[in-house]
Scaffold this motif. Structure first.
Motif, PDB file in Angstrom:
ATOM      1  N   ALA A  60       4.535   1.842   2.902  1.00 35.71           N
ATOM      2  CA  ALA A  60       4.829   0.412   2.751  1.00 35.71           C
ATOM      3  C   ALA A  60       4.337  -0.363   3.975  1.00 35.71           C
ATOM      4  O   ALA A  60       3.793  -1.470   3.837  1.00 35.71           O
ATOM      5  CB  ALA A  60       6.327   0.203   2.542  1.00 35.71           C
ATOM      6  N   GLU A  61       4.507   0.217   5.162  1.00 32.32           N
ATOM      7  CA  GLU A  61       3.999  -0.423   6.376  1.00 32.32           C
ATOM      8  C   GLU A  61       2.479  -0.567   6.319  1.00 32.32           C
ATOM      9  O   GLU A  61       1.925  -1.637   6.594  1.00 32.32           O
ATOM     10  CB  GLU A  61       4.391   0.396   7.609  1.00 32.32           C
ATOM     11  N   LEU A  62       1.776   0.520   5.966  1.00 31.38           N
ATOM     12  CA  LEU A  62       0.325   0.502   5.892  1.00 31.38           C
ATOM     13  C   LEU A  62      -0.148  -0.564   4.906  1.00 31.38           C
ATOM     14  O   LEU A  62      -1.030  -1.376   5.217  1.00 31.38           O
ATOM     15  CB  LEU A  62      -0.176   1.892   5.483  1.00 31.38           C
ATOM     16  N   GLU A  63       0.430  -0.579   3.722  1.00 36.54           N
ATOM     17  CA  GLU A  63       0.006  -1.527   2.691  1.00 36.54           C
ATOM     18  C   GLU A  63       0.285  -2.966   3.108  1.00 36.54           C
ATOM     19  O   GLU A  63      -0.530  -3.863   2.870  1.00 36.54           O
ATOM     20  CB  GLU A  63       0.682  -1.201   1.357  1.00 36.54           C
ATOM     21  N   ALA A  64       1.424  -3.221   3.727  1.00 36.98           N
ATOM     22  CA  ALA A  64       1.742  -4.578   4.178  1.00 36.98           C
ATOM     23  C   ALA A  64       0.740  -5.035   5.233  1.00 36.98           C
ATOM     24  O   ALA A  64       0.220  -6.164   5.159  1.00 36.98           O
ATOM     25  CB  ALA A  64       3.166  -4.633   4.732  1.00 36.98           C
ATOM     26  N   ARG A  65       0.443  -4.179   6.170  1.00 42.73           N
ATOM     27  CA  ARG A  65      -0.503  -4.548   7.220  1.00 42.73           C
ATOM     28  C   ARG A  65      -1.897  -4.790   6.656  1.00 42.73           C
ATOM     29  O   ARG A  65      -2.591  -5.711   7.082  1.00 42.73           O
ATOM     30  CB  ARG A  65      -0.505  -3.486   8.315  1.00 42.73           C
ATOM     31  N   LEU A  66      -2.332  -3.982   5.688  1.00 45.57           N
ATOM     32  CA  LEU A  66      -3.627  -4.215   5.050  1.00 45.57           C
ATOM     33  C   LEU A  66      -3.657  -5.553   4.312  1.00 45.57           C
ATOM     34  O   LEU A  66      -4.689  -6.212   4.252  1.00 45.57           O
ATOM     35  CB  LEU A  66      -3.961  -3.085   4.076  1.00 45.57           C
ATOM     36  N   ALA A  67      -2.523  -5.963   3.758  1.00 42.35           N
ATOM     37  CA  ALA A  67      -2.431  -7.229   3.028  1.00 42.35           C
ATOM     38  C   ALA A  67      -2.225  -8.415   3.972  1.00 42.35           C
ATOM     39  O   ALA A  67      -2.126  -9.561   3.518  1.00 42.35           O
ATOM     40  CB  ALA A  67      -1.285  -7.161   2.016  1.00 42.35           C
ATOM     41  N   GLY A  68      -2.142  -8.139   5.271  1.00 42.12           N
ATOM     42  CA  GLY A  68      -1.947  -9.213   6.237  1.00 42.12           C
ATOM     43  C   GLY A  68      -0.511  -9.694   6.325  1.00 42.12           C
ATOM     44  O   GLY A  68      -0.238 -10.786   6.814  1.00 42.12           O
ATOM     45  N   GLN A  70       3.670  -8.997   7.348  1.00 37.85           N
ATOM     46  CA  GLN A  70       4.557  -8.311   8.273  1.00 37.85           C
ATOM     47  C   GLN A  70       5.244  -7.200   7.483  1.00 37.85           C
ATOM     48  O   GLN A  70       5.767  -7.441   6.394  1.00 37.85           O
ATOM     49  CB  GLN A  70       5.594  -9.317   8.734  1.00 37.85           C
ATOM     50  N   PRO A  71       5.249  -5.958   7.974  1.00 38.41           N
ATOM     51  CA  PRO A  71       5.967  -4.895   7.249  1.00 38.41           C
ATOM     52  C   PRO A  71       7.452  -5.219   7.119  1.00 38.41           C
ATOM     53  O   PRO A  71       8.059  -5.784   8.039  1.00 38.41           O
ATOM     54  CB  PRO A  71       5.755  -3.661   8.130  1.00 38.41           C
ATOM     55  N   GLN A  72       7.989  -4.902   5.973  1.00 36.92           N
ATOM     56  CA  GLN A  72       9.419  -5.109   5.730  1.00 36.92           C
ATOM     57  C   GLN A  72      10.200  -4.078   6.530  1.00 36.92           C
ATOM     58  O   GLN A  72       9.911  -2.883   6.450  1.00 36.92           O
ATOM     59  CB  GLN A  72       9.708  -4.945   4.240  1.00 36.92           C
ATOM     60  N   PRO A  73      11.178  -4.532   7.308  1.00 36.91           N
ATOM     61  CA  PRO A  73      11.968  -3.537   8.063  1.00 36.91           C
ATOM     62  C   PRO A  73      12.763  -2.655   7.112  1.00 36.91           C
ATOM     63  O   PRO A  73      13.205  -3.101   6.057  1.00 36.91           O
ATOM     64  CB  PRO A  73      12.909  -4.392   8.923  1.00 36.91           C
ATOM     65  N   ASP A  74      12.884  -1.382   7.479  1.00 37.24           N
ATOM     66  CA  ASP A  74      13.679  -0.510   6.625  1.00 37.24           C
ATOM     67  C   ASP A  74      15.146  -0.612   7.050  1.00 37.24           C
ATOM     68  O   ASP A  74      15.461  -0.858   8.203  1.00 37.24           O
ATOM     69  CB  ASP A  74      13.154   0.936   6.660  1.00 37.24           C
ATOM     70  N   HIS A  75      16.010  -0.445   6.091  1.00 41.26           N
ATOM     71  CA  HIS A  75      17.453  -0.503   6.344  1.00 41.26           C
ATOM     72  C   HIS A  75      18.132   0.783   5.879  1.00 41.26           C
ATOM     73  O   HIS A  75      19.322   0.805   5.600  1.00 41.26           O
ATOM     74  CB  HIS A  75      18.063  -1.724   5.652  1.00 41.26           C
ATOM     75  N   TRP A  76      17.336   1.849   5.780  1.00 38.33           N
ATOM     76  CA  TRP A  76      17.888   3.132   5.373  1.00 38.33           C
ATOM     77  C   TRP A  76      18.723   3.708   6.505  1.00 38.33           C
ATOM     78  O   TRP A  76      18.495   3.443   7.675  1.00 38.33           O
ATOM     79  CB  TRP A  76      16.776   4.112   5.031  1.00 38.33           C
ATOM     80  N   HIS A  77      19.666   4.527   6.135  1.00 38.53           N
ATOM     81  CA  HIS A  77      20.497   5.213   7.128  1.00 38.53           C
ATOM     82  C   HIS A  77      19.815   6.465   7.649  1.00 38.53           C
ATOM     83  O   HIS A  77      20.299   7.082   8.585  1.00 38.53           O
ATOM     84  CB  HIS A  77      21.859   5.568   6.524  1.00 38.53           C
ATOM     85  N   GLN A 120     -11.307   1.238  10.457  1.00 39.80           N
ATOM     86  CA  GLN A 120      -9.977   0.810   9.986  1.00 39.80           C
ATOM     87  C   GLN A 120      -8.898   1.811  10.396  1.00 39.80           C
ATOM     88  O   GLN A 120      -7.782   1.409  10.709  1.00 39.80           O
ATOM     89  CB  GLN A 120      -9.974   0.642   8.470  1.00 39.80           C
ATOM     90  N   LEU A 121      -9.233   3.077  10.374  1.00 38.74           N
ATOM     91  CA  LEU A 121      -8.262   4.089  10.791  1.00 38.74           C
ATOM     92  C   LEU A 121      -7.944   3.965  12.277  1.00 38.74           C
ATOM     93  O   LEU A 121      -6.803   4.166  12.693  1.00 38.74           O
ATOM     94  CB  LEU A 121      -8.784   5.497  10.488  1.00 38.74           C
ATOM     95  N   ALA A 122      -8.950   3.615  13.059  1.00 40.85           N
ATOM     96  CA  ALA A 122      -8.778   3.554  14.515  1.00 40.85           C
ATOM     97  C   ALA A 122      -8.231   2.214  14.995  1.00 40.85           C
ATOM     98  O   ALA A 122      -7.440   2.178  15.939  1.00 40.85           O
ATOM     99  CB  ALA A 122     -10.114   3.825  15.199  1.00 40.85           C
ATOM    100  N   ARG A 123      -8.643   1.134  14.367  1.00 40.94           N
ATOM    101  CA  ARG A 123      -8.244  -0.209  14.805  1.00 40.94           C
ATOM    102  C   ARG A 123      -7.623  -0.941  13.629  1.00 40.94           C
ATOM    103  O   ARG A 123      -8.232  -1.835  13.046  1.00 40.94           O
ATOM    104  CB  ARG A 123      -9.444  -0.957  15.372  1.00 40.94           C
ATOM    105  N   SER A 124      -6.438  -0.577  13.318  1.00 36.19           N
ATOM    106  CA  SER A 124      -5.769  -1.074  12.125  1.00 36.19           C
ATOM    107  C   SER A 124      -5.167  -2.448  12.375  1.00 36.19           C
ATOM    108  O   SER A 124      -4.759  -2.753  13.495  1.00 36.19           O
ATOM    109  CB  SER A 124      -4.676  -0.089  11.720  1.00 36.19           C
ATOM    110  N   PRO A 125      -5.101  -3.276  11.328  1.00 34.59           N
ATOM    111  CA  PRO A 125      -4.558  -4.627  11.509  1.00 34.59           C
ATOM    112  C   PRO A 125      -3.064  -4.605  11.794  1.00 34.59           C
ATOM    113  O   PRO A 125      -2.359  -3.668  11.431  1.00 34.59           O
ATOM    114  CB  PRO A 125      -4.844  -5.300  10.161  1.00 34.59           C
TER     115      PRO A 125
END
Length: 152
Positions: A60-68, A70-77, A120-125
């Motif tokens: 989810a973090e990777l996909e959010a960053r690719l879409a420009g 902010q990654p959604q914070p996780d709230h899992w325990h 993209q792998l080395a310099r990710s957004p």
């Protein structure tokens, strides 16, 4: 972790899942006693839950960053809790479900990483680890399975 690590990121994820599933294949023999490792408690179901959650969270973090975005914070325990479901007997059907779930997640990771260029792998957004580092970080998910161990 550095970007000079020669291991291919997709292989790191699939190898981790292969390791977890090899151990999980022995967990139908689990005696029902949780394993105490470090300051946490682990069971077969909890190990599978944590590996899957870790894969989902960083995907989810990777996909959010690719879409420009902010990654959604996780709230899992995370591993701080052990649920009633984590304490259930681990059956052959549970193993089959874990294989399907984790194999599919590893495939999604492999497919996604395969579409990214070395640049993209080395310099990710966005902020955070590069996507290569993120994938290599997932290798650490073996910790949860190793906490339960080989029960053969």
């Amino acid at each position: 972790m550095t970007d000079s690590v020669p291991e291919r990121p997709a292989e790191a994820v699939t190898a981790m899942v292969d390791h977890v599933l090899a151990l999980a294949a022995t967990w139908t023999a689990w005696d029902g006693k949780p394993r105490h490792v470090d300051d946490r408690v682990y069971t077969p179901h909890k190990a599978i839950r944590r590996v899957a959650d870790h894969l989902i969270d960083h995907l989810a973090e990777l996909e959010a960053r690719l879409a420009g975005e902010q990654p959604q914070p996780d709230h899992w325990h995370a591993s701080a809790i052990t649920t009633e479901a984590d304490l259930a007997r681990f059956t052959q059907e549970d193993l089959d479900e874990a294989r399907s779930r984790l194999t599919r997640l590893a495939r999604i990771w492999s497919n996604r990483l395969g579409t990214l260029t070395d640049e993209q792998l080395a310099r990710s957004p966005g902020e955070g680890w590069s996507f290569r580092e993120l994938a290599l970080h997932l290798r650490g998910s073996v910790y949860y399975a190793d906490a339960v161990g080989d029960l053969s």
